[in-house]
Design a protein around this motif. Structure first.
Motif, PDB file in Angstrom:
ATOM      1  N   ILE A   1      11.768   0.138  -1.872  1.00 27.47           N
ATOM      2  CA  ILE A   1      11.034   0.912  -2.954  1.00 27.47           C
ATOM      3  C   ILE A   1       9.745   0.208  -2.516  1.00 27.47           C
ATOM      4  CG2 ILE A   1      12.887   1.328  -4.467  1.00 27.47           C
ATOM      5  CD1 ILE A   1      11.713  -0.876  -6.495  1.00 27.47           C
ATOM      6  N   TRP A   2       8.549   1.251  -3.123  1.00 23.59           N
ATOM      7  CA  TRP A   2       7.189   0.612  -3.333  1.00 23.59           C
ATOM      8  C   TRP A   2       6.983   0.189  -4.523  1.00 23.59           C
ATOM      9  CZ3 TRP A   2       4.459   0.227   1.183  1.00 23.59           C
ATOM     10  CH2 TRP A   2       4.736   1.349   2.129  1.00 23.59           C
ATOM     11  N   VAL A   3       6.302  -0.761  -4.761  1.00 19.17           N
ATOM     12  CA  VAL A   3       5.870  -1.580  -6.299  1.00 19.17           C
ATOM     13  C   VAL A   3       4.362  -1.200  -6.306  1.00 19.17           C
ATOM     14  CG1 VAL A   3       5.961  -3.509  -7.441  1.00 19.17           C
ATOM     15  CG2 VAL A   3       7.697  -3.110  -5.591  1.00 19.17           C
TER      16      VAL A   3
ATOM     17  N   THR B   1       9.648  -3.743  -1.904  1.00 14.74           N
ATOM     18  CA  THR B   1      10.744  -4.732  -2.542  1.00 14.74           C
ATOM     19  C   THR B   1      12.178  -4.086  -2.021  1.00 14.74           C
ATOM     20  OG1 THR B   1       9.483  -5.507  -4.545  1.00 14.74           O
ATOM     21  CG2 THR B   1      11.989  -5.456  -4.604  1.00 14.74           C
ATOM     22  N   ASN B   2      13.093  -4.705  -1.796  1.00 18.25           N
ATOM     23  CA  ASN B   2      14.472  -4.445  -1.565  1.00 18.25           C
ATOM     24  C   ASN B   2      15.119  -4.590  -2.970  1.00 18.25           C
ATOM     25  OD1 ASN B   2      17.032  -3.903  -1.119  1.00 18.25           O
ATOM     26  ND2 ASN B   2      17.317  -5.860   0.423  1.00 18.25           N
ATOM     27  N   ALA B   3      15.134  -3.501  -3.502  1.00 14.98           N
ATOM     28  CA  ALA B   3      15.721  -3.362  -4.952  1.00 14.98           C
ATOM     29  C   ALA B   3      17.345  -3.261  -5.004  1.00 14.98           C
ATOM     30  CB  ALA B   3      15.255  -2.314  -5.759  1.00 14.98           C
ATOM     31  N   GLY B   4      17.872  -3.411  -3.823  1.00  8.86           N
ATOM     32  CA  GLY B   4      19.360  -3.104  -3.455  1.00  8.86           C
ATOM     33  C   GLY B   4      20.090  -4.350  -3.621  1.00  8.86           C
ATOM     34  N   ASN B   5      21.390  -4.580  -3.181  1.00  5.49           N
ATOM     35  CA  ASN B   5      22.251  -5.645  -3.271  1.00  5.49           C
ATOM     36  C   ASN B   5      22.686  -5.764  -1.858  1.00  5.49           C
ATOM     37  OD1 ASN B   5      24.080  -3.632  -2.936  1.00  5.49           O
ATOM     38  ND2 ASN B   5      24.703  -3.538  -5.011  1.00  5.49           N
ATOM     39  N   SER B   6      22.336  -5.361  -0.902  1.00  4.62           N
ATOM     40  CA  SER B   6      22.287  -5.831   0.523  1.00  4.62           C
ATOM     41  C   SER B   6      21.032  -6.219   1.291  1.00  4.62           C
ATOM     42  CB  SER B   6      23.255  -4.782   1.174  1.00  4.62           C
ATOM     43  OG  SER B   6      24.566  -4.457   1.003  1.00  4.62           O
TER      44      SER B   6
ATOM     45  N   PRO C   1       9.685  -5.917   7.545  1.00  6.37           N
ATOM     46  CA  PRO C   1      10.260  -7.244   7.495  1.00  6.37           C
ATOM     47  C   PRO C   1      11.503  -7.259   7.105  1.00  6.37           C
ATOM     48  CG  PRO C   1       8.632  -6.856   5.863  1.00  6.37           C
ATOM     49  CD  PRO C   1       8.471  -5.699   6.555  1.00  6.37           C
ATOM     50  N   ALA C   2      12.312  -8.356   7.583  1.00  7.45           N
ATOM     51  CA  ALA C   2      13.641  -8.574   6.957  1.00  7.45           C
ATOM     52  C   ALA C   2      13.286  -8.953   5.336  1.00  7.45           C
ATOM     53  CB  ALA C   2      14.215  -9.452   7.548  1.00  7.45           C
ATOM     54  N   LEU C   3      14.303  -8.223   4.375  1.00  4.32           N
ATOM     55  CA  LEU C   3      14.313  -8.559   2.979  1.00  4.32           C
ATOM     56  C   LEU C   3      15.617  -8.700   2.523  1.00  4.32           C
ATOM     57  CD1 LEU C   3      11.455  -5.711   1.896  1.00  4.32           C
ATOM     58  CD2 LEU C   3      11.160  -8.267   2.174  1.00  4.32           C
TER      59      LEU C   3
ATOM     60  N   GLN D   1      15.106   8.558  -1.771  1.00  5.42           N
ATOM     61  CA  GLN D   1      14.212   9.463  -2.684  1.00  5.42           C
ATOM     62  C   GLN D   1      13.061   8.511  -2.965  1.00  5.42           C
ATOM     63  OE1 GLN D   1      16.007  11.250  -5.934  1.00  5.42           O
ATOM     64  NE2 GLN D   1      17.344  12.559  -4.254  1.00  5.42           N
ATOM     65  N   ASP D   2      13.112   7.369  -3.067  1.00  3.00           N
ATOM     66  CA  ASP D   2      11.905   6.393  -3.481  1.00  3.00           C
ATOM     67  C   ASP D   2      11.227   5.726  -2.204  1.00  3.00           C
ATOM     68  OD1 ASP D   2      13.817   4.874  -3.056  1.00  3.00           O
ATOM     69  OD2 ASP D   2      14.069   4.195  -4.929  1.00  3.00           O
ATOM     70  N   ASN D   3      11.469   6.090  -0.898  1.00  4.17           N
ATOM     71  CA  ASN D   3      10.867   5.699   0.233  1.00  4.17           C
ATOM     72  C   ASN D   3       9.548   6.195   0.403  1.00  4.17           C
ATOM     73  OD1 ASN D   3      13.291   4.533   0.541  1.00  4.17           O
ATOM     74  ND2 ASN D   3      13.725   5.090   2.499  1.00  4.17           N
TER      75      ASN D   3
END
Length: 285
Positions: free
Chosen positions: A23-25, A65-70, A114-116, A155-157
């Motif tokens: 997601i964008w912050v 930000t990577n707002a996921g869990n992987s 980058p990797a996150l 959808q938030d990309n």
């Protein structure tokens, strides 16, 4: 017999839930700096970042930000596309529309993301790139544009913004307060006088908008009303704002009702947009 499918279903749900989410912050940062304004109508109807007059090269920075869990592996594509909008003056309206991407695309840039790890952030920058002219520009940033990252939501990309590069024309708007506080019994009252001028530079302008917001049902109007595509100036133009108060109950939170009015003027070439806002308090007798 029901336990095994139930376990498989639960396991399947777990797998689906274990996804990344790029997601964008906010906020996005423009260099050499910007000031955000809110433009009602004019084909925009939303926020615009105004850059310094005469800007020719721009760098943008925006956090992701990577707002996921992987985890997200490196290598996905992040793209930046800037399209110039077209200024138009016709009988129906004055404002902007998005230019044809085939002829009005200013720049298309891409870089590897980058990797996150989950919860990790990074700042992405593009530029400096050249805009080449003044006016309004639409910017689209897209994460994972080739869709290689498994995400819980795509959808938030995409993140869209408008920014404006003013020309060297000068338009000033000032406001003189005549009645900053009104009471219910006052009726329609002159509260402010706006003055649009070119600062002695001899420019003309378009008086394109008067908008207002009231918290308790009061109303506002401007005399003269916006003159749209008809050029004004270079002699100063005076605009009177009137407010008609409406009786209201005391706010249980202690907030006082008010009326906010705003005048918008645009240069005749669409390369300068100026606004001035004022506020009137409406009190109980």
């Amino acid at each position: 017999m029901l336990r095994k499918p139930t376990l498989l279903l639960a396991f399947g749900i777990f797998l689906i839930g274990a996804c990344a989410n790029l997601i964008w912050v906010e906020p996005k940062i423009y260099m050499p700096g910007s000031t955000e304004i809110e433009v009602e109508g004019h084909g925009i109807n939303g926020p615009v970042d105004i850059l310094p007059r005469g800007t020719t090269a721009i760098t943008i920075s925006h956090e992701i930000t990577n707002a996921g869990n992987s985890p997200v592996p490196a290598g996905y594509q992040i793209t930046e596309t800037v399209i110039q909008w077209v200024f138009q003056r016709n009988i129906a309206s004055v404002g902007w529309r998005e230019g044809d991407p085939a002829t009005h695309t200013i720049v298309q840039l891409s870089q590897s993301g980058p990797a996150l790890d989950p919860g990790e952030s990074a700042v992405i920058s593009f530029g400096p790139f050249t805009v080449g002219s003044c006016g309004l520009f639409g910017e689209t940033l897209e994460l994972d544009s080739t869709n290689i990252v498994v995400e819980s939501s795509n959808q938030d990309n995409e993140d869209k913004h408008l920014f404006f590069v003013p020309s060297n024309q000068i338009i000033n708007i000032t406001a003189n307060t005549i009645n900053g506080t009104l009471y219910h019994k006052d009726g329609r009252t002159l509260t402010h006088q706006f003055r649009i001028n070119s600062g002695g530079a001899g420019n003309q302008w378009l008086y394109t908008g008067f908008s207002w917001i009231a918290t308790e049902g009061s109303t506002a109007d401007a005399v003269p009303a916006p003159t749209g595509r008809v050029p004004q100036g270079p002699a100063p133009q005076l605009i009177n704002m009137f407010v008609t108060p409406k009786d209201h109950d005391h706010s249980p939170l202690g907030f006082g009702p008010s009326v906010k009015g705003k005048v918008t003027a645009i240069s005749t070439d669409g390369c300068v947009v100026k606004q001035k806002a004022v506020e009137v308090l409406v009190e109980h007798d």
